[in-house]
Design a protein around this motif. Structure first.
Motif, PDB file in Angstrom:
ATOM      1  N   CYS A 229      -6.281  -3.127  10.616  1.00  0.00           N
ATOM      2  CA  CYS A 229      -5.339  -4.249   9.777  1.00  0.00           C
ATOM      3  C   CYS A 229      -5.135  -5.479  10.559  1.00  0.00           C
ATOM      4  O   CYS A 229      -4.876  -5.392  11.728  1.00  0.00           O
ATOM      5  CB  CYS A 229      -3.963  -3.354   9.819  1.00  0.00           C
ATOM      6  N   PRO A 230      -5.583  -6.525  10.107  1.00  0.00           N
ATOM      7  CA  PRO A 230      -5.573  -7.803  10.877  1.00  0.00           C
ATOM      8  C   PRO A 230      -3.998  -8.161  11.186  1.00  0.00           C
ATOM      9  O   PRO A 230      -3.930  -9.137  12.270  1.00  0.00           O
ATOM     10  CB  PRO A 230      -6.106  -8.820  10.110  1.00  0.00           C
ATOM     11  N   SER A 231      -3.170  -7.770  10.624  1.00  0.00           N
ATOM     12  CA  SER A 231      -1.655  -8.090  11.096  1.00  0.00           C
ATOM     13  C   SER A 231      -1.085  -7.226  11.793  1.00  0.00           C
ATOM     14  O   SER A 231       0.185  -7.200  12.181  1.00  0.00           O
ATOM     15  CB  SER A 231      -0.927  -8.427   9.567  1.00  0.00           C
TER      16      SER A 231
ATOM     17  N   LEU B 195      -1.849  -8.220   2.182  1.00  0.00           N
ATOM     18  CA  LEU B 195      -2.154  -7.573   1.189  1.00  0.00           C
ATOM     19  C   LEU B 195      -3.788  -7.752   1.072  1.00  0.00           C
ATOM     20  O   LEU B 195      -4.470  -7.657  -0.132  1.00  0.00           O
ATOM     21  CB  LEU B 195      -1.568  -7.926   0.096  1.00  0.00           C
ATOM     22  N   CYS B 196      -4.293  -7.635   2.384  1.00  0.00           N
ATOM     23  CA  CYS B 196      -6.086  -8.075   2.307  1.00  0.00           C
ATOM     24  C   CYS B 196      -6.803  -6.890   1.665  1.00  0.00           C
ATOM     25  O   CYS B 196      -7.821  -7.083   1.506  1.00  0.00           O
ATOM     26  CB  CYS B 196      -6.278  -8.495   3.907  1.00  0.00           C
ATOM     27  N   GLY B 197      -6.256  -5.712   1.843  1.00  0.00           N
ATOM     28  CA  GLY B 197      -6.621  -4.596   1.211  1.00  0.00           C
ATOM     29  C   GLY B 197      -7.841  -3.991   2.601  1.00  0.00           C
ATOM     30  O   GLY B 197      -8.443  -2.945   1.840  1.00  0.00           O
ATOM     31  N   LEU B 198      -7.816  -4.385   3.418  1.00  0.00           N
ATOM     32  CA  LEU B 198      -8.880  -3.958   4.536  1.00  0.00           C
ATOM     33  C   LEU B 198      -8.501  -2.412   4.731  1.00  0.00           C
ATOM     34  O   LEU B 198      -9.508  -1.655   4.762  1.00  0.00           O
ATOM     35  CB  LEU B 198      -8.759  -4.778   5.780  1.00  0.00           C
ATOM     36  N   CYS B 199      -7.147  -2.094   4.812  1.00  0.00           N
ATOM     37  CA  CYS B 199      -6.837  -0.674   5.046  1.00  0.00           C
ATOM     38  C   CYS B 199      -7.430   0.132   3.948  1.00  0.00           C
ATOM     39  O   CYS B 199      -7.850   1.342   4.202  1.00  0.00           O
ATOM     40  CB  CYS B 199      -5.387  -0.314   5.500  1.00  0.00           C
TER      41      CYS B 199
ATOM     42  N   CYS C  19       2.512  -7.784   6.131  1.00  0.00           N
ATOM     43  CA  CYS C  19       1.093  -7.543   5.413  1.00  0.00           C
ATOM     44  C   CYS C  19       0.674  -8.528   4.697  1.00  0.00           C
ATOM     45  O   CYS C  19       1.665  -9.256   4.011  1.00  0.00           O
ATOM     46  CB  CYS C  19       1.463  -6.234   4.550  1.00  0.00           C
TER      47      CYS C  19
ATOM     48  N   THR D 254       0.847  -1.098   0.096  1.00  0.00           N
ATOM     49  CA  THR D 254      -0.083  -0.221   0.155  1.00  0.00           C
ATOM     50  C   THR D 254       1.001   1.240   0.064  1.00  0.00           C
ATOM     51  O   THR D 254       2.092   1.155   0.535  1.00  0.00           O
ATOM     52  CB  THR D 254      -0.777   0.045   1.333  1.00  0.00           C
TER      53      THR D 254
ATOM     54  N   CYS E 120       0.281  -4.235  10.977  1.00  0.00           N
ATOM     55  CA  CYS E 120       1.605  -3.983  10.582  1.00  0.00           C
ATOM     56  C   CYS E 120       1.554  -2.301  10.053  1.00  0.00           C
ATOM     57  O   CYS E 120       2.569  -1.810   9.515  1.00  0.00           O
ATOM     58  CB  CYS E 120       1.963  -4.541   9.192  1.00  0.00           C
ATOM     59  N   ILE E 121       0.633  -1.654  10.278  1.00  0.00           N
ATOM     60  CA  ILE E 121       0.570  -0.245  10.288  1.00  0.00           C
ATOM     61  C   ILE E 121       0.810   0.549  11.597  1.00  0.00           C
ATOM     62  O   ILE E 121       0.107  -0.009  12.762  1.00  0.00           O
ATOM     63  CB  ILE E 121      -0.725   0.247   9.603  1.00  0.00           C
TER      64      ILE E 121
HETATM   65  S1  SF4 Z   1      -3.353  -4.755   3.257  1.00  0.00           S
HETATM   66 FE1  SF4 Z   1      -3.542  -3.088   4.783  1.00  0.00          FE
HETATM   67  S2  SF4 Z   1      -4.982  -4.077   6.421  1.00  0.00           S
HETATM   68 FE2  SF4 Z   1      -4.355  -5.723   5.005  1.00  0.00          FE
HETATM   69  S3  SF4 Z   1      -2.395  -6.557   6.087  1.00  0.00           S
HETATM   70 FE3  SF4 Z   1      -1.825  -5.084   4.733  1.00  0.00          FE
HETATM   71  S4  SF4 Z   1      -1.811  -3.023   5.729  1.00  0.00           S
HETATM   72 FE4  SF4 Z   1      -2.796  -4.601   6.825  1.00  0.00          FE
END
Ligand code: SF4
Ligand code: SF4
Lengths: 147, 330
Positions: A73-75, A105-109, A103, A50, A77-78
């Motif tokens: 963010c489930p992980s 890359l789930c895209g939730l953020c 990350c 991202t 990482c932000i």
């Molecule tokens: S895409 Fe966004 S919400 Fe998903 S794991 Fe990565 S930083 Fe976190």
């Protein structure tokens, strides 16, 4: 005897047909990409890490420091921080760190951001020698790419 | 005085031929990779030098820097002379090949015979190399090489006999001078002598591919079934010399095809004959050899022997009889 001759002639003919096909390909332009010298433009749907979106009007990021991305963010990482500047209506971003090693890359953020301040980059050429190279300072990156 | 001249001539030709063979071997590899690339719509070598032209040097350097392994249990003498036995006859064959009116190392009356005598040593080299390696894959592959070469030498020599009957000489220089003055004079198009001349050329070409162990007849190497066939135990430049021998043999084979069928150094339109025409024809044939390699997959061994004994041998004998009958009648 006729079958024998027929076989020879049709066999030889098929060999020439095959050679005709390969010579046609020989004169066609090459389709491979000379990778380190050339890069493919990525498809719009490609998900790289991202990154912050550049705001033309404001000349900076679009973030309002609502912390929604960090919370969703489930992980985990932000990590971000912001402060309220003198006379400003909203907080402005001072730090946005993405730990790309975790990350998914789930895209939730990207989804959750109310101001559409996040997007996926098209960067696929990432390689590094240590874990630390994947802890991105997105604010710094944004400024670097638009300076 | 004349002796001095002869010695200088000899030295010049030795240096010239070895240089020609080495350059060809190196740059045919480059050509092969480029052509293969373009047939598969890639570019091929491009990084080392402009258009990858320095690639052969880099490859050579790499091969030379590798250790020459002589495994335990091999016959050291056979193992070491085998590459030389493949390379030397290939170079020797050039002695009789006339590149142009004046540019010919030796104008032998039995030139054609000499080339084929030298060419048969090539098989011996492969066989001894494989036998000396004491490796099962190599020995199996050597057996295949020998039966392949026997199978293809027969139709090839029958075609040569036909050609010798048509031209009436074994002297390559005379064979070419007979074909001067336009492409309709070339042996391949002399349909008045025998309507099967193009077929004879085709048979010769196929046999040449098989004799030089080129795809689709590369049973000697067969890298997917026999690891590397007769070269299994060879490393570094030992392998490199085998490889160069193969390319040198292609040059010899295409040169003979040029001399016998395509009018040697004569121009297709009867103008300005010269060495350039010889080289153009030869390299067009080499281009075709590589083109064939990247078109057809390797045949099975039965397919290979069937093609020779069931098709090439009968057809070439038929051509021989037909040609001799026609020569007798007219
Ligand atoms: S895409 Fe966004 S919400 Fe998903 S794991 Fe990565 S930083 Fe976190
Ligand atoms: S969700 Fe968007 S606006 Fe909120 S903190 Fe994250 S990037 Fe900034």
């Amino acid at each position: 005897m006729t079958r024998y001759l027929k076989e020879i002639i049709s066999g030889t003919w098929s060999l020439f047909v095959g050679m005709g096909i390969t010579i046609k390909y020989f004169f066609q332009p090459v389709v491979t990409l000379q990778y380190p010298h050339e890069a493919v433009p990525m498809t719009p749907r490609y998900r790289g890490h991202t990154q912050l979106v550049w705001d033309e009007r404001k000349g900076g990021d679009k973030c309002i420091v609502c912390n929604a991305c960090m919370k969703t963010c489930p992980s985990g990482c932000i990590s971000l921080a912001g402060e309220k500047l003198e006379g400003a209506k909203q907080k402005s971003l001072t730090k946005y760190e993405l730990n790309f090693t975790t990350c998914s890359l789930c895209g939730l953020c990207v989804e959750v951001c109310p101001t559409e301040a996040l997007e996926f980059s098209k960067d696929y050429n990432i390689a590094g020698r240590s874990e630390d190279e994947f802890k991105y300072d997105l604010l710094k990156r944004l400024k670097e790419t638009h300076s | 005085m004349s002796i001095d001249y002869e010695v200088i001539r000899l030295a010049a030709f030795i240096v010239g031929i070895i240089g020609f063979v080495a350059l060809n071997a190196a740059y045919l590899v480059w050509l092969e990779r480029k052509e293969a690339g373009h047939i598969q719509r890639r570019i091929g070598p491009k990084e080392v030098g402009p258009y990858g032209l320095l690639q052969p040097m880099a490859d050579g350097l790499k091969l030379m820097s590798k250790q020459l392994l002589v495994p335990d249990g091999v016959d050291p003498v056979l193992f070491k002379i085998a590459p030389i036995l493949v390379m030397t006859p290939a170079i020797m064959s050039f002695v009789t090949i006339p590149f142009s009116e004046t540019l010919a190392p030796r104008n032998l009356d039995v030139g054609l015979l000499a080339v084929f005598a030298f060419a048969s040593v090539n098989v011996l080299g492969l066989l001894l190399g494989a036998w000396g390696s004491r490796n099962k894959y190599a020995v199996i592959s050597a057996a295949r090489v020998v039966s392949q070469n026997v199978a293809y030498e027969v139709p090839m020599l029958v075609v040569i006999v036909t050609m010798v009957m048509v031209t009436g000489t074994l002297n390559m220089h005379d064979i070419v001078t007979q074909q001067m003055g336009g492409f309709w004079q070339w042996n391949i198009f002399r349909l008045g002598v025998s309507p099967l001349m193009p077929v004879a050329f085709l048979i010769f070409f196929v046999c040449m591919l098989a004799e030089t162990n080129r795809a689709p007849f590369d049973m000697a190497e067969a890298e997917s079934e026999l690891i590397a066939g007769v070269f299994t135990e060879y490393s570094g430049m030992g392998f490199g010399v085998f490889f160069m021998g193969e390319y040198a043999n292609i040059v010899v084979g295409t040169s003979i095809a040029t001399v016998l069928f395509l009018g040697g150094w004569s121009c297709p339109f009867g103008l300005f004959p010269g060495v350039h025409w010889f080289l153009i024809k030869m390299y067009l044939l080499i281009f075709t050899v590589i083109w064939i390699r990247w078109t057809f997959p390797r045949t099975t061994f039965y397919g290979l022997l069937n093609l020779s004994w069931k098709i090439l041998v009968p057809v070439s004998f038929f051509n021989l009889i037909l040609t001799s009958a026609l020569l007798k009648v007219f």
